[in-house]
Design a protein around this motif. Sequence first.
Motif, short mmCIF file in Angstrom:
data_model
loop_
_atom_site.label_atom_id
_atom_site.label_comp_id
_atom_site.label_asym_id
_atom_site.label_seq_id
_atom_site.Cartn_x
_atom_site.Cartn_y
_atom_site.Cartn_z
N LYS A 1 -18.75 7.39 11.88
CA LYS A 1 -17.94 6.23 12.28
C LYS A 1 -18.81 4.97 12.33
CE LYS A 1 -14.99 6.40 15.59
NZ LYS A 1 -14.31 6.60 16.87
N ALA A 2 -20.03 5.09 12.85
CA ALA A 2 -20.94 3.95 12.92
C ALA A 2 -21.35 3.49 11.53
CB ALA A 2 -22.17 4.31 13.74
N ARG A 3 -21.61 4.44 10.61
CA ARG A 3 -21.96 4.08 9.23
C ARG A 3 -20.83 3.33 8.56
NH1 ARG A 3 -23.98 9.19 5.90
NH2 ARG A 3 -23.61 7.77 4.17
N LEU A 4 -19.61 3.82 8.73
CA LEU A 4 -18.46 3.16 8.11
C LEU A 4 -18.22 1.77 8.71
CD1 LEU A 4 -16.06 6.18 7.72
CD2 LEU A 4 -16.96 4.76 5.89
N GLY B 1 -18.29 -2.04 6.84
CA GLY B 1 -17.10 -2.89 6.87
C GLY B 1 -15.81 -2.13 6.71
N HIS B 2 -15.84 -0.83 6.95
CA HIS B 2 -14.63 -0.01 6.83
C HIS B 2 -14.52 0.90 8.06
CE1 HIS B 2 -11.59 2.73 5.58
NE2 HIS B 2 -11.54 2.28 4.35
N PRO B 3 -14.08 0.35 9.21
CA PRO B 3 -13.98 1.18 10.41
C PRO B 3 -12.97 2.31 10.21
CG PRO B 3 -12.96 -0.96 10.77
CD PRO B 3 -13.62 -1.01 9.42
N GLU C 1 -9.15 10.12 10.66
CA GLU C 1 -9.29 9.71 9.26
C GLU C 1 -10.50 10.39 8.61
OE1 GLU C 1 -7.41 5.21 9.46
OE2 GLU C 1 -9.51 5.51 9.98
N LEU C 2 -11.60 10.55 9.38
CA LEU C 2 -12.76 11.25 8.85
C LEU C 2 -12.44 12.71 8.55
CD1 LEU C 2 -15.58 9.84 11.13
CD2 LEU C 2 -15.32 9.47 8.69
N LEU C 3 -11.71 13.36 9.46
CA LEU C 3 -11.34 14.76 9.25
C LEU C 3 -10.41 14.90 8.05
CD1 LEU C 3 -10.86 15.84 12.96
CD2 LEU C 3 -12.76 16.41 11.44
N ARG C 4 -9.47 13.98 7.91
CA ARG C 4 -8.55 14.03 6.78
C ARG C 4 -9.28 13.81 5.46
NH1 ARG C 4 -4.96 9.59 8.26
NH2 ARG C 4 -4.12 9.85 6.20
N ALA C 5 -10.30 12.90 5.47
CA ALA C 5 -11.09 12.67 4.25
C ALA C 5 -11.87 13.93 3.89
CB ALA C 5 -12.05 11.50 4.46
#
Length: 148
Positions: free
Chosen positions: A97-100, A104-106, A111-115
């Motif tokens: 989440k911090a990297r995203l 510039g893409h919070p 959403e991470l799990l779905r990706a």
Amino acid sequence: MTIEPKVTPKTTTSTASHSTAKKPISRQSPAKRTAAANKAPAKPVVKKTTVTSQVLPKQAPATDAVVVKTVKSSKVKMERDSFTMPVEEYAQLAALKARLLALGHPAKKSELLRAGIKQLVAMTDLRLKKAMAAVPVIKTGRPKKKKS
């Protein structure tokens, strides 16, 4: 041949006479006036647009126009669930989440799990089997309460 715009003369009124002008009295009953004021606004009209196909040099011109109607997409049914995850892997979600956010893409955890699920679905059977072999099996369920 030029077309000149039609100019209509405007009547001017003084501001003093304008502010003292009386509003016309409504001939409706008070009940009808309040009903008209409380009336729900009209629903927006769905506009239909026509799309015509382009004529290619080898094709005959299209005679029918295609009517495209804008349709509101139906809601996706959601499912709530809970699961157990090791603390280290949960921390990796926070790091992602911090990297995203820095990119510039919070993103949210869901959403991470779905990706991740989309990536797993796109894998071949062999790669999926190898990826699942790298994930250790953990005991599922809620942890037992500690006795005080």
